[in-house]
Write a protein that holds these residues in place. Sequence first.
Motif, short mmCIF file in Angstrom:
data_model
loop_
_atom_site.label_atom_id
_atom_site.label_comp_id
_atom_site.label_asym_id
_atom_site.label_seq_id
_atom_site.Cartn_x
_atom_site.Cartn_y
_atom_site.Cartn_z
N GLY A 44 0.82 -1.20 0.00
CA GLY A 44 0.00 0.00 0.00
C GLY A 44 0.85 1.25 0.00
O GLY A 44 0.43 2.31 -0.46
N ARG A 106 2.01 -7.64 9.33
CA ARG A 106 0.77 -7.45 10.07
C ARG A 106 0.60 -5.97 10.41
O ARG A 106 1.55 -5.19 10.30
CB ARG A 106 0.76 -8.28 11.34
CG ARG A 106 1.77 -7.84 12.39
CD ARG A 106 1.86 -8.83 13.52
NE ARG A 106 2.64 -8.32 14.63
CZ ARG A 106 3.13 -9.09 15.60
NH1 ARG A 106 2.92 -10.39 15.57
NH2 ARG A 106 3.81 -8.56 16.59
N HIS A 107 -0.59 -5.60 10.79
CA HIS A 107 -0.83 -4.21 11.20
C HIS A 107 0.15 -3.86 12.32
O HIS A 107 0.25 -4.57 13.33
CB HIS A 107 -2.27 -4.03 11.69
CG HIS A 107 -2.53 -2.66 12.23
ND1 HIS A 107 -2.79 -1.57 11.43
CD2 HIS A 107 -2.54 -2.20 13.52
CE1 HIS A 107 -2.95 -0.50 12.19
NE2 HIS A 107 -2.81 -0.85 13.45
N THR A 108 0.87 -2.75 12.13
CA THR A 108 1.94 -2.39 13.06
C THR A 108 1.84 -0.90 13.39
O THR A 108 1.88 -0.05 12.51
CB THR A 108 3.32 -2.68 12.44
OG1 THR A 108 3.38 -4.06 12.06
CG2 THR A 108 4.43 -2.38 13.42
N ARG A 109 1.72 -0.60 14.67
CA ARG A 109 1.62 0.79 15.12
C ARG A 109 2.12 0.87 16.56
O ARG A 109 1.71 0.05 17.40
CB ARG A 109 0.17 1.27 15.04
CG ARG A 109 -0.06 2.73 15.46
CD ARG A 109 0.50 3.74 14.45
NE ARG A 109 -0.05 5.08 14.68
CZ ARG A 109 0.43 5.94 15.57
NH1 ARG A 109 1.47 5.60 16.33
NH2 ARG A 109 -0.13 7.13 15.71
N SER A 205 0.75 4.06 10.48
CA SER A 205 0.32 2.67 10.56
C SER A 205 0.88 1.90 9.38
O SER A 205 0.68 2.26 8.22
CB SER A 205 -1.21 2.59 10.55
OG SER A 205 -1.76 3.13 11.72
N LEU A 206 1.59 0.83 9.68
CA LEU A 206 2.14 -0.05 8.65
C LEU A 206 1.21 -1.24 8.49
O LEU A 206 0.75 -1.83 9.48
CB LEU A 206 3.54 -0.51 9.03
CG LEU A 206 4.55 0.62 9.29
CD1 LEU A 206 5.88 0.04 9.75
CD2 LEU A 206 4.74 1.49 8.06
N GLU A 207 0.93 -1.60 7.23
CA GLU A 207 -0.02 -2.67 6.94
C GLU A 207 0.67 -3.81 6.21
O GLU A 207 1.73 -3.63 5.61
CB GLU A 207 -1.18 -2.12 6.10
CG GLU A 207 -1.92 -0.95 6.71
CD GLU A 207 -2.64 -1.29 8.00
OE1 GLU A 207 -2.83 -2.49 8.29
OE2 GLU A 207 -3.03 -0.36 8.75
N PRO A 208 0.07 -5.01 6.24
CA PRO A 208 0.66 -6.15 5.54
C PRO A 208 0.97 -5.83 4.07
O PRO A 208 0.13 -5.28 3.36
CB PRO A 208 -0.41 -7.23 5.66
CG PRO A 208 -1.13 -6.88 6.91
CD PRO A 208 -1.16 -5.38 6.96
N ASP A 210 3.25 -3.67 3.07
CA ASP A 210 4.01 -2.43 2.97
C ASP A 210 5.51 -2.74 2.93
O ASP A 210 5.98 -3.71 3.56
CB ASP A 210 3.71 -1.50 4.14
CG ASP A 210 2.36 -0.81 4.02
OD1 ASP A 210 1.75 -0.88 2.93
OD2 ASP A 210 1.93 -0.19 5.01
#
Length: 284
Positions: A44, A106-109, A205-208, A210
Amino acid sequence: METRRILLEGAAVTAVRDGDDLVAGDGRRVAIDDALHLPPVVPGKILCVHLNYRSRVEEFGTTLPAAPTYFSKPVSALNAHEGAIVRPERCQWLNYEGEIGIVIGRHTRNVTQAQAWDAIAGYTVANDYGLHDFRDTDAGSMLRVKGSDTLCPLGPGLVSADHWDPRDGMRIRTLVNGEVRQDGNTAEMEWDMAYLVADLARTISLEPGDVILSGTPANSRPVGPGDVVEVEVEGLGTLRNRIVAGPTAIREDVGAQPTESEEVRSTALGGDWEYRGIRAPRRD
Protein backbone atom coordinates in the motif's frame (compact mmCIF):
# COMPACT_ATOMS: atom_id res chain seq x y z
CA MET A 1 10.61 -20.30 2.50
CA GLU A 2 10.61 -18.18 -0.63
CA THR A 3 7.47 -17.11 -2.47
CA ARG A 4 7.18 -15.30 -5.77
CA ARG A 5 4.34 -13.63 -7.60
CA ILE A 6 4.22 -14.53 -11.28
CA LEU A 7 1.89 -14.22 -14.23
CA LEU A 8 0.76 -17.78 -14.97
CA GLU A 9 -1.49 -18.31 -17.96
CA GLY A 10 -2.83 -14.79 -17.69
CA ALA A 11 -3.44 -14.75 -13.91
CA ALA A 12 -1.34 -13.29 -11.10
CA VAL A 13 -0.53 -16.14 -8.71
CA THR A 14 1.72 -16.67 -5.71
CA ALA A 15 4.06 -19.61 -6.10
CA VAL A 16 6.49 -21.32 -3.75
CA ARG A 17 10.03 -21.93 -4.91
CA ASP A 18 10.98 -25.60 -5.19
CA GLY A 19 14.55 -25.80 -6.44
CA ASP A 20 14.57 -24.45 -10.00
CA ASP A 21 10.76 -24.50 -10.23
CA LEU A 22 7.92 -22.37 -8.94
CA VAL A 23 4.84 -24.24 -7.74
CA ALA A 24 1.43 -22.57 -7.70
CA GLY A 25 -1.20 -23.40 -5.08
CA ASP A 26 -3.05 -25.64 -7.53
CA GLY A 27 0.08 -27.66 -8.27
CA ARG A 28 1.05 -26.14 -11.60
CA ARG A 29 4.80 -25.82 -12.08
CA VAL A 30 6.89 -23.41 -14.10
CA ALA A 31 10.65 -23.22 -14.42
CA ILE A 32 12.07 -20.11 -12.76
CA ASP A 33 13.86 -19.14 -15.97
CA ASP A 34 10.57 -19.29 -17.88
CA ALA A 35 8.45 -17.42 -15.32
CA LEU A 36 7.11 -13.93 -15.92
CA HIS A 37 7.77 -12.21 -12.62
CA LEU A 38 5.63 -9.66 -10.84
CA PRO A 39 6.64 -7.68 -7.74
CA PRO A 40 6.66 -10.25 -4.92
CA VAL A 41 4.28 -8.17 -2.78
CA VAL A 42 1.54 -5.60 -3.39
CA PRO A 43 2.34 -2.76 -0.98
CA GLY A 44 0.00 0.00 0.00
CA LYS A 45 3.03 2.24 0.52
CA ILE A 46 6.77 2.21 -0.03
CA LEU A 47 8.83 4.09 2.57
CA CYS A 48 12.56 4.64 2.20
CA VAL A 49 15.37 5.69 4.52
CA HIS A 50 17.96 8.18 3.25
CA LEU A 51 21.50 7.51 4.51
CA ASN A 52 22.03 4.33 6.56
CA TYR A 53 25.17 2.49 5.38
CA ARG A 54 28.42 3.85 6.81
CA SER A 55 30.28 3.49 3.51
CA ARG A 56 27.72 5.76 1.82
CA VAL A 57 28.02 8.35 4.58
CA GLU A 58 31.82 8.35 4.26
CA GLU A 59 31.55 8.62 0.47
CA PHE A 60 29.49 11.79 0.78
CA GLY A 61 31.90 13.17 3.37
CA THR A 62 29.08 13.89 5.78
CA THR A 63 27.74 12.64 9.10
CA LEU A 64 24.55 10.86 9.98
CA PRO A 65 21.75 12.75 11.70
CA ALA A 66 20.75 11.74 15.21
CA ALA A 67 17.85 9.73 13.76
CA PRO A 68 16.98 8.48 10.27
CA THR A 69 15.09 10.57 7.73
CA TYR A 70 12.75 9.19 5.09
CA PHE A 71 11.00 9.71 1.78
CA SER A 72 8.38 7.67 -0.07
CA LYS A 73 8.00 6.17 -3.52
CA PRO A 74 4.52 5.89 -5.08
CA VAL A 75 3.28 2.35 -5.76
CA SER A 76 3.04 3.29 -9.45
CA ALA A 77 6.86 3.10 -9.50
CA LEU A 78 6.76 -0.66 -8.80
CA ASN A 79 8.65 -2.97 -11.13
CA ALA A 80 9.78 -6.60 -11.01
CA HIS A 81 12.66 -8.97 -11.66
CA GLU A 82 13.67 -8.77 -15.36
CA GLY A 83 11.51 -5.65 -15.81
CA ALA A 84 12.74 -2.73 -17.93
CA ILE A 85 13.87 0.44 -16.16
CA VAL A 86 12.90 3.42 -18.31
CA ARG A 87 15.21 6.43 -18.52
CA PRO A 88 13.18 9.24 -20.11
CA GLU A 89 14.55 11.24 -23.03
CA ARG A 90 16.51 14.35 -22.04
CA CYS A 91 17.48 12.64 -18.76
CA GLN A 92 20.94 11.19 -18.17
CA TRP A 93 21.47 10.96 -14.41
CA LEU A 94 19.72 7.66 -13.61
CA ASN A 95 21.47 5.97 -10.67
CA TYR A 96 21.12 2.45 -9.26
CA GLU A 97 20.95 1.87 -5.49
CA GLY A 98 21.02 -1.77 -4.41
CA GLU A 99 18.95 -2.25 -1.27
CA ILE A 100 17.05 -4.70 0.93
CA GLY A 101 13.30 -4.32 1.18
CA ILE A 102 11.59 -5.00 4.50
CA VAL A 103 8.08 -6.42 4.02
CA ILE A 104 5.54 -5.87 6.79
CA GLY A 105 3.47 -8.88 7.81
CA ARG A 106 0.77 -7.45 10.07
CA HIS A 107 -0.83 -4.21 11.20
CA THR A 108 1.94 -2.39 13.06
CA ARG A 109 1.62 0.79 15.12
CA ASN A 110 3.50 2.07 18.18
CA VAL A 111 5.74 -0.95 18.76
CA THR A 112 9.07 -1.48 20.48
CA GLN A 113 12.11 -2.54 18.49
CA ALA A 114 11.75 -6.06 19.90
CA GLN A 115 8.12 -6.19 18.77
CA ALA A 116 9.09 -4.77 15.36
CA TRP A 117 11.06 -7.90 14.48
CA ASP A 118 7.84 -9.92 14.86
CA ALA A 119 6.01 -7.50 12.54
CA ILE A 120 8.33 -8.29 9.61
CA ALA A 121 6.99 -10.95 7.24
CA GLY A 122 10.19 -11.20 5.26
CA TYR A 123 12.67 -9.53 2.95
CA THR A 124 13.18 -8.95 -0.76
CA VAL A 125 15.86 -7.47 -2.98
CA ALA A 126 15.25 -3.91 -4.19
CA ASN A 127 16.85 -1.30 -6.40
CA ASP A 128 15.99 2.26 -5.37
CA TYR A 129 16.67 3.94 -8.71
CA GLY A 130 16.99 7.73 -8.69
CA LEU A 131 16.45 10.10 -11.62
CA HIS A 132 18.70 12.87 -10.38
CA ASP A 133 17.90 15.14 -13.31
CA PHE A 134 15.00 16.34 -11.12
CA ARG A 135 16.99 16.72 -7.94
CA ASP A 136 17.14 20.52 -8.18
CA THR A 137 13.34 20.78 -8.02
CA ASP A 138 12.36 17.71 -5.97
CA ALA A 139 15.26 17.30 -3.54
CA GLY A 140 12.95 17.83 -0.57
CA SER A 141 10.29 15.31 -1.50
CA MET A 142 12.32 13.14 -3.95
CA LEU A 143 8.99 12.60 -5.75
CA ARG A 144 10.16 12.49 -9.35
CA VAL A 145 13.75 11.65 -8.45
CA LYS A 146 12.75 8.36 -6.83
CA GLY A 147 9.07 7.98 -7.79
CA SER A 148 9.03 8.02 -11.59
CA ASP A 149 7.51 5.00 -13.33
CA THR A 150 9.53 1.72 -13.24
CA LEU A 151 12.06 2.99 -10.66
CA CYS A 152 11.20 0.55 -7.85
CA PRO A 153 11.93 -3.03 -8.89
CA LEU A 154 11.49 -5.64 -6.17
CA GLY A 155 12.20 -9.35 -6.27
CA PRO A 156 12.61 -11.90 -7.47
CA GLY A 157 10.96 -13.33 -4.36
CA LEU A 158 9.99 -12.80 -0.74
CA VAL A 159 12.04 -14.78 1.78
CA SER A 160 10.39 -15.38 5.13
CA ALA A 161 11.86 -13.67 8.19
CA ASP A 162 12.02 -17.14 9.75
CA HIS A 163 14.58 -18.12 7.12
CA TRP A 164 16.71 -14.98 6.75
CA ASP A 165 18.12 -12.65 9.38
CA PRO A 166 19.98 -9.43 8.44
CA ARG A 167 21.62 -9.42 11.87
CA ASP A 168 23.83 -12.25 10.63
CA GLY A 169 25.77 -9.75 8.48
CA MET A 170 24.54 -10.38 4.93
CA ARG A 171 26.48 -9.25 1.87
CA ILE A 172 24.83 -6.97 -0.70
CA ARG A 173 26.37 -6.24 -4.11
CA THR A 174 25.31 -4.36 -7.22
CA LEU A 175 26.75 -5.36 -10.59
CA VAL A 176 26.53 -3.46 -13.88
CA ASN A 177 27.13 -5.57 -16.97
CA GLY A 178 28.74 -8.20 -14.74
CA GLU A 179 31.13 -5.80 -12.96
CA VAL A 180 30.79 -5.21 -9.22
CA ARG A 181 29.95 -1.57 -8.48
CA GLN A 182 28.59 -1.74 -4.91
CA ASP A 183 29.80 -4.16 -2.25
CA GLY A 184 28.44 -3.81 1.27
CA ASN A 185 27.12 -5.70 4.25
CA THR A 186 24.13 -5.28 6.53
CA ALA A 187 26.60 -5.09 9.42
CA GLU A 188 27.45 -1.51 8.33
CA MET A 189 23.88 -0.27 8.71
CA GLU A 190 23.56 2.38 11.39
CA TRP A 191 19.90 1.54 12.03
CA ASP A 192 18.76 -2.06 11.67
CA MET A 193 15.48 -3.30 10.22
CA ALA A 194 13.59 -3.33 13.51
CA TYR A 195 14.68 0.22 14.32
CA LEU A 196 13.33 1.48 10.99
CA VAL A 197 10.01 -0.31 11.48
CA ALA A 198 9.57 0.91 15.06
CA ASP A 199 10.58 4.46 14.15
CA LEU A 200 8.12 4.77 11.26
CA ALA A 201 5.33 3.03 13.17
CA ARG A 202 5.37 5.72 15.86
CA THR A 203 3.19 7.91 13.65
CA ILE A 204 2.41 5.83 10.52
CA SER A 205 0.32 2.67 10.56
CA LEU A 206 2.14 -0.05 8.65
CA GLU A 207 -0.02 -2.67 6.94
CA PRO A 208 0.66 -6.15 5.54
CA GLY A 209 2.60 -5.90 2.30
CA ASP A 210 4.01 -2.43 2.97
CA VAL A 211 7.68 -2.12 2.02
CA ILE A 212 10.50 -0.21 3.72
CA LEU A 213 13.70 0.25 1.73
CA SER A 214 16.62 0.15 4.15
CA GLY A 215 19.41 2.11 2.45
CA THR A 216 22.28 1.52 0.04
CA PRO A 217 26.08 1.13 0.34
CA ALA A 218 28.60 3.44 -1.34
CA ASN A 219 29.15 3.82 -5.08
CA SER A 220 25.74 4.53 -6.57
CA ARG A 221 26.50 5.76 -10.10
CA PRO A 222 24.64 6.58 -13.35
CA VAL A 223 23.66 3.90 -15.86
CA GLY A 224 22.20 4.21 -19.35
CA PRO A 225 20.18 2.33 -21.96
CA GLY A 226 21.60 -1.13 -22.63
CA ASP A 227 23.10 -1.57 -19.17
CA VAL A 228 22.06 -4.64 -17.17
CA VAL A 229 21.96 -4.02 -13.42
CA GLU A 230 21.90 -6.85 -10.89
CA VAL A 231 21.50 -6.58 -7.13
CA GLU A 232 22.66 -9.66 -5.24
CA VAL A 233 21.82 -10.16 -1.58
CA GLU A 234 23.21 -13.16 0.24
CA GLY A 235 20.33 -15.53 0.94
CA LEU A 236 17.72 -13.46 -0.93
CA GLY A 237 18.79 -13.95 -4.55
CA THR A 238 19.46 -11.67 -7.50
CA LEU A 239 17.24 -8.91 -8.89
CA ARG A 240 18.07 -8.18 -12.52
CA ASN A 241 16.85 -5.32 -14.71
CA ARG A 242 17.81 -3.73 -18.02
CA ILE A 243 17.89 0.02 -18.63
CA VAL A 244 15.96 1.18 -21.70
CA ALA A 245 15.46 4.56 -23.34
CA GLY A 246 12.04 6.10 -22.93
CA PRO A 247 10.16 6.56 -26.23
CA THR A 248 8.97 10.06 -25.37
CA ALA A 249 10.74 13.09 -23.95
CA ILE A 250 9.87 14.92 -20.76
CA ARG A 251 7.30 17.53 -21.79
CA GLU A 252 8.66 21.05 -22.04
CA ASP A 253 5.32 22.90 -21.90
CA VAL A 254 4.75 22.29 -18.17
CA GLY A 255 6.80 21.96 -15.02
CA ALA A 256 10.46 22.17 -14.08
CA GLN A 257 12.83 20.71 -16.62
CA PRO A 258 15.68 18.21 -16.18
CA THR A 259 18.85 19.97 -15.05
CA GLU A 260 22.56 19.29 -14.81
CA SER A 261 23.60 21.50 -11.93
CA GLU A 262 26.59 20.97 -9.68
CA GLU A 263 24.30 19.43 -7.05
CA VAL A 264 22.83 16.99 -9.59
CA ARG A 265 26.24 15.93 -10.82
CA SER A 266 27.76 15.72 -7.36
CA THR A 267 24.98 13.47 -6.08
CA ALA A 268 24.96 11.24 -9.14
CA LEU A 269 28.72 10.85 -9.18
CA GLY A 270 29.24 10.18 -5.51
CA GLY A 271 29.49 13.37 -3.52
CA ASP A 272 32.56 15.54 -3.26
CA TRP A 273 33.58 15.67 -6.92
CA GLU A 274 35.44 18.27 -8.92
CA TYR A 275 33.41 18.64 -12.07
CA ARG A 276 35.84 19.71 -14.82
CA GLY A 277 33.69 18.42 -17.68
CA ILE A 278 32.85 15.00 -16.17
CA ARG A 279 29.73 13.58 -17.76
CA ALA A 280 27.60 10.51 -17.17
CA PRO A 281 27.96 7.56 -19.59
CA ARG A 282 25.25 8.31 -22.13
CA ARG A 283 24.07 5.52 -24.39
CA ASP A 284 21.55 6.22 -27.16
